[in-house]
Design a protein around this motif. Structure first.
Motif, mmCIF file in Angstrom:
data_model
loop_
_atom_site.group_PDB
_atom_site.id
_atom_site.type_symbol
_atom_site.label_atom_id
_atom_site.label_comp_id
_atom_site.label_asym_id
_atom_site.label_seq_id
_atom_site.Cartn_x
_atom_site.Cartn_y
_atom_site.Cartn_z
ATOM 1 N N ASP A 1 -2.984 0.055 0.542
ATOM 2 C CA ASP A 1 -2.064 -0.210 -0.475
ATOM 3 C C ASP A 1 -1.876 0.797 -1.581
ATOM 4 O O ASP A 1 -2.117 0.303 -2.731
ATOM 5 N N GLU A 2 -1.687 2.116 -1.289
ATOM 6 C CA GLU A 2 -1.679 3.025 -2.230
ATOM 7 C C GLU A 2 -1.009 4.068 -1.517
ATOM 8 O O GLU A 2 -1.075 4.367 -0.350
ATOM 9 N N SER A 3 -0.225 5.023 -2.397
ATOM 10 C CA SER A 3 0.298 6.300 -2.039
ATOM 11 C C SER A 3 -1.022 7.242 -1.681
ATOM 12 O O SER A 3 -2.024 7.049 -2.215
ATOM 13 N N HIS B 1 -6.694 -0.836 -2.735
ATOM 14 C CA HIS B 1 -7.061 -2.134 -1.795
ATOM 15 C C HIS B 1 -6.544 -1.583 -0.249
ATOM 16 O O HIS B 1 -5.477 -1.057 -0.058
ATOM 17 N N ASN C 1 2.221 -1.861 -4.761
ATOM 18 C CA ASN C 1 0.755 -2.064 -4.786
ATOM 19 C C ASN C 1 0.084 -2.443 -5.957
ATOM 20 O O ASN C 1 -1.057 -3.148 -5.963
ATOM 21 N N SER D 1 7.013 -5.154 -0.882
ATOM 22 C CA SER D 1 5.913 -4.398 0.042
ATOM 23 C C SER D 1 5.346 -3.314 -0.295
ATOM 24 O O SER D 1 4.300 -2.769 -0.323
ATOM 25 N N PRO D 2 6.322 -2.243 -1.206
ATOM 26 C CA PRO D 2 5.820 -0.905 -1.375
ATOM 27 C C PRO D 2 5.164 -1.102 -2.906
ATOM 28 O O PRO D 2 4.665 -0.137 -3.412
ATOM 29 N N PRO E 1 3.024 0.750 2.617
ATOM 30 C CA PRO E 1 2.883 0.442 0.869
ATOM 31 C C PRO E 1 2.544 2.076 0.415
ATOM 32 O O PRO E 1 2.440 2.430 -0.651
ATOM 33 N N ARG F 1 -4.163 -1.157 6.834
ATOM 34 C CA ARG F 1 -2.762 -1.267 5.697
ATOM 35 C C ARG F 1 -3.563 -0.717 4.457
ATOM 36 O O ARG F 1 -4.378 -1.295 3.940
ATOM 37 N N LYS G 1 2.376 -8.597 -2.093
ATOM 38 C CA LYS G 1 1.065 -8.417 -1.748
ATOM 39 C C LYS G 1 0.123 -9.426 -2.451
ATOM 40 O O LYS G 1 0.125 -9.633 -3.196
#
Lengths: 548, 548
Positions: free
Chosen positions: A447-449, A414, B487, B484-485, A485, A445, B517
């Motif tokens: 939302d994932e590694s 996302h 996801n 927040s981390p 994130p 932002r 999130k």
């Protein structure tokens, strides 16, 4: 390991452990016979698997609450895994090889610190597997319960066998079986305390006495029959390399299921007491138990959920209770060996059915369906595969499916265009909140590694947002990625970041990063990041948007 | 698709496309012959693969810069994949089946929207594979370069074959080959512009003239030999089901490599122009190209990095340039067919070696080594596997290894006890920053999505922090997880959160969540989260720590 203080033990814990051990033994006697029959083995194999293996776990395991011994799911796996063997191999020999192999695999896993392998088993796979196994077991016991000779470890072969027999059944067997079912269910429902716990033993004794008095040896009632002299002896399992090789995949799955189900049981009971389980010690204890089963005429063993709950409920304090169970079992074998011959098999089938069906839970399916449709479908698929195809493909496909869903999630992160919540230092998705954006600067932002599954798409995603923002609000000279994130950046992610940086530079757009996590930053600094990265790193996204 | 405006095309782009197409054709003539020989096929197969397939891609592909045709990596895969075939199948037939099958697989992938499968290929696997293939190809061309009959697609069989021949070689072949190498390298190094681009063609022509004039037909110089009349005809590939089935795994890998390498080439060139590539259209174009190769006497084709760079460099504007390349190739075949018979094979080997070795990059190994040791080791392993064992196991193990590293990372998340940076609303790791903690409240940040690989460990991790914090600072009545981390939360993660919530409740500790999130919260609300969750949800961690 600290020295065991026997004096303190006798004074403080022996009483509680003795009581708990007795209660568990009462249930273990019928279950050990029943699970051996379910696995397609002679009944005494189950008894042998309830002696030395329990001592092994008591010596090397970690949980005072895990009741090790024959369990239904493993019995099903043994029945399926030994189905296609050459005719010169008896099922008992195969069971010894399976126990030894899975013991060795568990020991190897303990030595190699592979305790994390349990994490491959997701809740959907575990629930699907257990439900499927429960249904398979109950189905396979139905013919036994009514005295039919039909047999089969998966639904297809069972139905085929029943049709071939023309649906034959024995009235006497069915009467015993159904009556035992009714009594056991009634005891679970209406009795409490000691009486409830003794119910299985009482039903067993009543059935033995009745069948001895009323029937004698008759063709109309299948009995357990005379057990061979129960003299446990130590002997190596058959050292037939072709057999070992053939059984290895099944043994590996048995080892995995042994470990995971025992860990789940051990952990959930330990948490109730504010305790924790050491995964490596569990591996060690289960390895010892299975290796001992393999050299003492047993079958693969694991921690049983039902009996472990009994053990906890009855107040077991230490792992000595497991050793005491083994003692009670030895005693029972000495006292009951002759009487057990008169036990109708249908009563054992009733024990199994009540034990497994009482653990059947359908509520997780509903919860998974509401929460995540794809995982619910995986759960259902695994269940159906266990019932219709078999345990091995069900587990293999389940684990692969869980991994595929995880990869898919990381592959399609996302991405939010973020702006400032007015009057605060917080930045939120422009599409979900009323926020302010600063002209000329694009805050994103992801939302994932940043990992290989999504790395190749990074530049496209940022370019897409850049284009649409330029179309709406005019020129952009900075892109700030909020990195909170981003929990990790692998090498593919690093390369993608470098390419994005170069691409934006060629468009005269500067790339800045904010709120990069400590461990991620350490990693970046170890590589050549600082040599090519020309942007700035900000401790907070607000500083990044406010400054420059 | 909008209608192609031919009038505008003739006026604006034809000139640029014609020039680019001519330059690429100059390189494609020797490469198409050489890669066919490398794949163990007759040379004309390479020429056929450079006609219709290019039209197919021009019609259905998406990139104006992708030069489709025979490529070295696929040639290596074809050589290895057709090694163990029954004697009644010719390599050319196998190549047709491989092209058709991989074309069908690519078409299927386009229809099923499987374009995301490319994300399975991480940078370490791709780099390791390409380097390994380069080395393998260069090694396999060494004997050809010096006129030795030794053959082998992996190092072991090559060395074995060379030893069996007693290291035989031909002086004349070696002289031509080494001289061609030297000229091609020199041209790359010292020439620029048109002359540099024409160098391969000039070397080729010089070698043909020289060998015709000086040698005639002789046993001391291996020549390409007379090509059969080059009359492209359309015909279905052999419809032998057993053969199709046997070649399917290789075809699947060829399809994957075709797609991924073409995508990587197309994307990196598109980004240089601020353009983007549509993955599904690439699949479609490559499918068309390979299906046409399969019915017109060709071999599997993909986008070539070297020739695509030439195409971009020479200013190709539209995909028409690909069709024009096909036109030039047809012309060259008509004009050169006879002359090509006099081309020494060692000169073709020189073309291959210079082409592949000029693409050899060792710098990614160093960078990966500095950044992430485990990924560098994966890269090295894949390289060695390609050289010593083969392409298939190298790719299989590489993809599995990438997934395993990703799972391992998610399984062992970094967990930080966080406190407030004084005077701000920011919360950071107590071990990295000077921060303040509020007594009685424990703030934790788990740097990973809550998924099945780490779900089982959640309760243990939180309990561990809770215990150590209680030991240091006394009673805790609230735990606040900064989300927040996080996801994503899968079903296993949800169950773990529920168990943690219940466990903390049993210890009279409340569980609160902050900064959940948007998409995660939507998911939680769809399930039964709100029914069992008794804590509070805070928009910011600061509010969570400040309030209650």
């Amino acid at each position: 390991m600290h020295r065991f203080d026997w004096r303190a033990y006798f004074a403080q814990h022996l009483h509680a452990d003795l009581l708990a051990a007795f209660i568990v033994s009462v249930l273990l006697i019928p279950q050990s016979l029943a699970y051996a029959l379910l696995a397609g083995l002679p009944p005494e194999v189950g008894l042998y698997a309830s002696l030395l293996p329990l001592l092994g776990y008591a010596l090397l395991g970690s949980s005072p609450l895990l009741a090790v011994g024959p369990v239904a799911v493993l019995a099903l796996m043994i029945a399926q895994g030994t189905a296609g063997l050459p005719p010169d191999v008896t099922p008992s020999q195969a069971a010894l090889v399976l126990a030894t192999e899975s013991g060795l695999i568990l020991a190897l896993a303990a030595v190699l610190h592979l305790d994390a392998l349990a994490s491959l088993m997701s809740v959907p796979v575990l629930v699907g597997f257990e439900t499927g196994a429960t249904l398979s077991i109950a189905l396979s016991q139905l013919p036994v319960l009514v005295g039919s000779p039909a047999k089969g470890a998966v639904l297809g072969s069972l139905v085929e066998s029943a049709l071939a027999d023309g649906g034959a059944w024995q009235g006497a067997s069915a009467a015993y079986g159904l009556a035992a079912c009714a009594l056991l269910v009634a005891a679970r429902r209406w009795l409490k305390g000691t009486l409830a716990r003794l119910a299985p033993l009482l039903v067993l004794l009543a059935a033995m006495v009745l069948s001895r008095v009323l029937h004698g040896q008759t063709a109309h009632l299948s009995l357990v029959g005379e057990l061979p002299r129960l003299t446990p002896t130590l002997a190596l399992p058959p050292l037939d390399m072709a057999l070992w090789w053939q059984l290895l995949p099944v043994a590996a799955l048995i080892a995995l299921m042994t470990y995971v189900t025992s860990l789940v049981v051990g952990e959930s009971l330990a948490h109730r007491r504010g305790d924790k389980v050491v995964a490596r010690h569990e591996l060690r204890g289960l390895a010892a138990a299975n290796l001992l089963a393999g050299v003492s005429g047993g079958m693969p063993v694991a921690g049983s959920f039902g009996r472990s709950v009994l053990l906890e409920d009855a107040g077991s304090r230490t792992r000595v209770s497991g050793a005491l169970v083994a003692g009670f079992m030895a005693l029972a074998m000495a006292l009951l060996a002759e009487a057990l011959a008169w036990l109708p098999k249908s009563v054992l089938a009733a024990t199994i059915m009540v034990a497994v069906l009482s653990g059947l839970k359908l509520q997780p399916y509903r919860r998974a369906w509401d929460y995540a449709r794809s995982e619910a479908l995986l759960m259902i698929t695994v269940t159906l595969l266990v019932v219709f195809v078999g345990v091995t493909p069900a587990l293999g496909l389940g684990v692969a499916g869980s991994i595929a869903l995880l990869l898919k999630r990381t592959a399609t992160p996302h991405v939010a265009h973020i702006g400032r919540v007015p009057g605060t230092e917080h930045y939120r998705n422009v599409e979900r909140h009323q926020v302010e954006c600063r002209p000329g600067v694009l805050g994103l932002r992801i939302d994932e590694s940043l990992v290989f599954t999504n790395a190749r798409g990074l530049a496209d995603v940022v370019q897409g947002h850049l284009r649409s923002d330029i179309a709406q609000h005019g020129q952009i000279h900075r892109v700030v990625l909020l990195m909170s994130p981003v929990n990790a950046i692998d090498f593919s992610g690093l390369e993608a970041l470098r390419e994005l940086h170069a691409l934006l530079a060629s468009q005269r757009v500067r790339l800045d990063l904010s709120e990069v996590k400590g461990p991620v930053l350490d990693r970046l600094r170890a590589g050549d990041f600082q040599r090519w990265f020309k942007g700035e790193l900000f401790l907070s996204h607000h500083q990044a948007m406010d400054g420059a």
